[in-house]
Scaffold this active site. Structure first.
Site, PDB file in Angstrom:
ATOM      1  N   GLU A 245       0.868  -0.952   0.223  1.00  9.93           N
ATOM      2  CA  GLU A 245      -0.263  -0.005  -0.124  1.00  9.93           C
ATOM      3  C   GLU A 245       0.616   1.199   0.242  1.00  9.93           C
ATOM      4  OE1 GLU A 245      -3.721   0.251   3.098  1.00  9.93           O
ATOM      5  OE2 GLU A 245      -3.624   2.573   2.378  1.00  9.93           O
ATOM      6  N   ARG A 271       6.388  31.531 -21.533  1.00  7.71           N
ATOM      7  CA  ARG A 271       5.817  32.155 -21.029  1.00  7.71           C
ATOM      8  C   ARG A 271       6.982  33.413 -20.890  1.00  7.71           C
ATOM      9  NH1 ARG A 271       1.767  35.609 -19.590  1.00  7.71           N
ATOM     10  NH2 ARG A 271       2.078  36.699 -17.070  1.00  7.71           N
TER      11      ARG A 271
END
Ligand SMILES: Cc1cc2nc3c(=O)[nH]c(=O)nc-3n(C[C@H](O)[C@H](O)[C@H](O)COP(=O)(O)OP(=O)(O)OC[C@H]3O[C@@H](n4cnc5c(N)ncnc54)[C@H](O)[C@@H]3O)c2cc1C
Length: 382
Positions: A245, A271
């Protein structure tokens, strides 16, 4: 990024197929699933039809007998795409293993084929309002009554809590004298069991397409044969499966963070500010160099653990280290990347905003970062 996992030709083919599946079946719809706070059951069926549910389970139970690397691919691609709210990895690699590893032959034949086809969606219910990090404080009880178990108690924060057809529930079976770790057992509770109900979906800041819910057991009656494995063995089973997990969380965080950096590099190249690309500012370059370095360290560690785990080795402390370090790094990286997007990063239209909120949970569930550190320190004899 360079990988040190032994992916074979068939794994690459599987990855390509799963990527196409995501593009075709998830991409366009994910935004509306986030608004709904749940993914439709129909997509689970499609996962099943395409062999993307519990592929590791033997063929006689509906799986493909595949190795753990197929699960790794599914986790990585869902995380990279930003569609982490499709909580298939929990079903595949966290819950189904309890039934497959500790269940009887009858239980496996009864439940696993539906889990593979997508007819049965799984959840696991450990956490309670008063028992999160401290699982030994679980109060939900299961008392034997003839050929039934009677469950009473409440669970919270249960992923797939609304969709789940079958829930693996941790409950206390010992009496008050039983040491907390020996008094837990695991049970299979199906939708429709008398006395089993669920609350409204819990509203969250991230993982918005994933249904998280409270579950209630009010004199809930289930057949005696729905206990998984031995009575009192629940805590031992949970501990045995937590390695996988936690590794699942580290794999997911690493892949998501790598995608954050890729998106950010594309953005800062485009940008322009003060007459030059944002990528030409030293701060941007330093930030990106720092993140790339952290990701390289994380990738090497995670791949190492994937190899060891696939080989069946016990790497409990190491997976706790990865769960702690990689998930914390992914949280920082999502934050730094969003910063480089400026105001656009704060807008839903830009996927970086989703990565940012979704990264936040990774240091909390499946054991918080603090709990990971406790286990690591304990493993060092401290
Ligand atoms: C979106 C989401 C999905 C989830 N899915 C599931 C699921 O499917 N099934 C399930 O069973 N649970 C699930 N959980 C629950 C999750 O595992 C718990 O939230 C988590 O284990 C922490 O428990 P808690 O929330 O009660 O926090 P607490 O245990 O109350 O912890 C609060 C704080 O105290 C710290 N802390 C705790 N113990 C110590 C200690 N000994 N020393 C120092 N600090 C400590 C923690 O690290 C944390 O910072 C989910 C939670 C969320 C939010």
């Amino acid at each position: 990024m360079k990988r040190s996992v032994d992916f074979q030709e068939e794994h690459y083919i599987f990855r390509d197929a799963f990527r196409k599946f995501i593009e075709l079946e998830i991409q366009e719809h994910y935004g509306s699933w986030e608004e709904d706070g749940i993914v439709p059951r129909a997509i689970w069926k499609k996962f099943g039809e395409n062999g993307f549910l519990i592929p590791w389970v033997p063929e006689k139970y509906g799986g493909a007998g595949a190795d753990f690397l197929y699960s790794v691919i599914i986790i990585e691609e869902l995380s990279r795409s930003g569609f982490s709210g499709v909580f298939v990895p929990l079903h595949n690699d966290v819950v189904a293993p309890y039934i497959e590893s500790f269940g009887t032959e009858e239980q496996k034949m009864k439940w696993l084929p539906g889990c593979a086809s997508g007819d049965t969606i799984l959840a696991v219910a450990m956490t309670e309002p008063e028992a999160g990090s401290d699982l030994a404080a679980i109060r939900t009880t299961a008392v034997r009554d003839g050929d039934e178990w009677v469950l009473n108690g409440q669970k919270t924060f249960i992923s797939n809590g609304i969709l789940a057809d079958t829930v693996v529930v941790a409950a206390r079976t010992g009496d008050s004298d039983t040491p907390p770790h020996q008094g837990l057992s695991l049970f299979i509770v199906d939708r429709g069991a008398p006395g089993f109900s669920r609350g409204e979906p819990i509203k969250k800041i991230g993982l918005k397409a994933q249904d998280t819910a409270e579950l209630f057991f009010d004199d809930c009656r289930i057949p005696a044969e729905n206990i998984i494995g031995g009575e009192g063995m629940g805590f031992a089973y949970l501990m045995q499966k937590l390695q996988q997990e936690r590794l699942v969380c580290a794999i997911a965080s690493q892949s998501a963070a790598e995608r954050c950096l890729e998106m950010t590099i594309e953005y800062v190249r485009e940008r322009r500010l003060f007459n030059k690309p944002l990528s030409k500012f030293q701060n941007t370059q330093f930030k990106i160099a720092e993140m790339a370095s952290e990701l390289a360290v994380g990738r090497s560690f995670v791949d190492d653990l994937i190899r060891n785990h696939t080989a069946g080795e016990s790497v409990v402390s190491e997976t706790c280290m990865a769960k702690y370090w990689v998930c914390e790094a992914a949280k920082r990286i999502a934050d730094e990347c969003l910063q480089l997007f400026g105001g656009y990063g704060y807008c839903i239209e830009y996927p970086i905003s989703r990565f940012y909120v979704d990264a936040r949970i990774q240091t909390i569930y499946a054991g918080t970062s603090e709990v990971m550190k406790l286990i690591i320190a304990r493993g060092m004899g401290l």
